[in-house]
Design an enzyme around this catalytic site. Structure first.
Site, PDB file in Angstrom:
ATOM      1  N   TYR A 152     -13.092  -0.705  -0.656  1.00 54.76           N
ATOM      2  CA  TYR A 152     -12.448   0.387  -1.403  1.00 54.76           C
ATOM      3  C   TYR A 152     -12.506   1.660  -0.580  1.00 54.76           C
ATOM      4  CZ  TYR A 152     -10.574  -0.376  -6.008  1.00 54.76           C
ATOM      5  OH  TYR A 152      -9.740  -0.690  -7.021  1.00 54.76           O
ATOM      6  N   ARG A 161       4.105  -6.405   5.099  1.00 55.43           N
ATOM      7  CA  ARG A 161       4.805  -5.891   3.924  1.00 55.43           C
ATOM      8  C   ARG A 161       4.132  -4.593   3.460  1.00 55.43           C
ATOM      9  NH1 ARG A 161       8.657  -8.191   1.454  1.00 55.43           N
ATOM     10  NH2 ARG A 161       8.562  -9.879   2.967  1.00 55.43           N
TER      11      ARG A 161
END
Ligand SMILES: *Cc1c(COP(=O)(O)O)cnc(C)c1O
Length: 415
Positions: free
Chosen positions: A53, A233
């Site tokens: 994170y 992507r």
């Protein structure tokens, strides 16, 4: 922790991946928004960076332990700046659509007006198509192409003067011509609008020096990283320093949560690839290949929308061939050639069964295909369209497609 291999632990997903790999190896991928990433990009996507994170930005994270993540994200930013000459870059947008939405939230209030290209003339869903939530929040108005197939800059100017949009948006998914960024910037300056370019489709051609770069002129430039740019992507926003704070706040915490750092690292690797001299050759060959297809299709009596191609794609109107876009897509699928049905300017049919097909050369060029292969492929496409109900003929073409592709292996290392 599960110590098994994917193939042992989850044969269902493993097999689906293997089948998809064979599909990619065996078929001719001609959807102009698709491409094949390199092994280093794949490795980075599958790296342990997915575990971390890192809400916030480089040097300003909410969580501890982000020192290496910062190195990764800073490298992605620095390389993007070098590639496009941008003042400020945000590499966190998860894809092209979230990048555009973050820009709208950064710059607009509900009800504000955006002037963008008509969808039938090559604009994108995220430019305010009525099916999107953005169209409920903001007021999207349109410019079109003229009968020569060029952006109608005069009409763009008169609509801009009449409606005083907050943003003028240039960028397309099915338009095959050069774009006069300077002219759009002049019109925007005349009416006091912010300029936004969405280069999702052509970012690789710009990075490779084959199309003009809007970054020096435009306030905001958004892109995807997975189309001609040949990265993972994802999305990216480039802007002038003046808009940097607003853009960053809109991406996080305004719209997204924790960034996907495995993806951002893969963007950095792809940008390094795009900075190599051979990427210019790649970008040049994409256009050479598209021009060969154009010449061949014109010889066979096909109607090329917008008159010609200056980039990586062709939008073909099949009306004079008495075949719909959907029928052609289906026949070509059976022949192992992947394209997409598409609306054409002045569309008289429906979005689900439109008059055209859109096809392009970025993925085939990555495989190493050149002029000679393009000529053969154009012939097969014509043959498949003419024989759309002849299963035997379509299978015959498919077999030839598979043979051709064997000469241009994609991922032999992943066998
Ligand atoms: C592909 C594309 C997008 C959307 O990108 P996603 O990654 O599919 O969300 C936005 N704008 C343009 C012009 C595009 O071609």
């Amino acid at each position: 922790m599960n110590k098994q291999n994917l193939s042992q632990f989850d044969p269902e997903i493993y097999q689906a991946i293997k089948h998809e790999q064979s599909r990619q190896e065996e078929n001719l991928e001609m959807i102009p928004s698709e491409n094949f990433v390199s092994l280093p990009v794949l490795q980075t996507l599958g790296s342990i960076l997915t575990n971390k994170y890192s809400e916030g930005y480089v040097g300003k994270r909410y969580y501890g332990g982000c020192e290496f993540i910062d190195e990764v994200e800073q490298a992605a930013i620095d390389r993007a700046k070098k590639l496009f000459g941008a003042e400020h870059v945000n590499v966190q947008p998860l894809s092209g659509a979230p990048a555009n939405i973050a820009v709208y939230f950064a710059l607009l209030k509900p009800g504000d007006t955006v002037l963008g290209m008509d969808l039938e003339h090559g604009g994108h869903l995220t430019h305010g198509h009525p099916v999107t939530y953005m169209a409920k929040i903001f007021n999207f108005i349109r410019y079109k192409t003229n009968d020569k197939g060029l952006i109608d800059y005069d009409q763009l100017r008169s609509v801009a003067i009449e409606n005083k949009p907050k943003i003028i948006l240039a960028g397309y998914s099915a338009y095959s011509r050069h774009i006069d960024w300077k002219k759009i910037k002049e019109i925007a300056d005349e009416v006091g609008a912010i300029t936004m370019a969405d280069i999702a489709h052509i970012a690789g051609l710009i990075a490779g020096g084959q199309m003009e770069n809007p970054v020096p002129y435009f306030d905001i430039v958004t892109t995807t990283t997975h189309k001609t740019l040949r990265g993972p992507r994802g999305g990216m926003i480039m802007c002038k320093e003046k808009f940097a704070k607003d853009i960053d706040k809109a991406v996080f915490p305004g719209f997204q949560g924790g960034p996907h750092e495995n993806n951002i690292a893969a963007k950095a690797v792809a940008f390094k690839e795009a900075l190599q001299p051979d990427f210019k050759e790649y970008a040049k060959q994409i256009i050479v290949n598209a021009k060969v297809l154009e010449t061949e299709f014109k010889k066979m009596g096909y109607t090329i929308c917008f008159g010609q191609t200056d980039n990586h794609l062709l939008l073909i109107d099949l009306t004079n061939k008495n075949v719909s876009g959907k029928e052609a897509q289906k026949a070509l699928d059976k022949a192992g050639i992947t394209v997409n049905k598409n609306m054409v300017p002045g569309e008289t049919r429906t979005a689900m069964d439109p008059s055209g097909i859109r096809l392009g050369t970025p993925a085939l060029t990555t495989r190493g295909m050149k002029e000679e292969e393009m000529k053969i492929i154009a012939g097969w496409i014509d043959e498949a369209i003419q024989n759309k109900d002849n299963e035997e003929k379509l299978t015959e073409i498919k077999n030839k497609v598979v043979e051709l592709n064997k000469k241009f292996p994609l991922y032999p290392e992943l066998e």
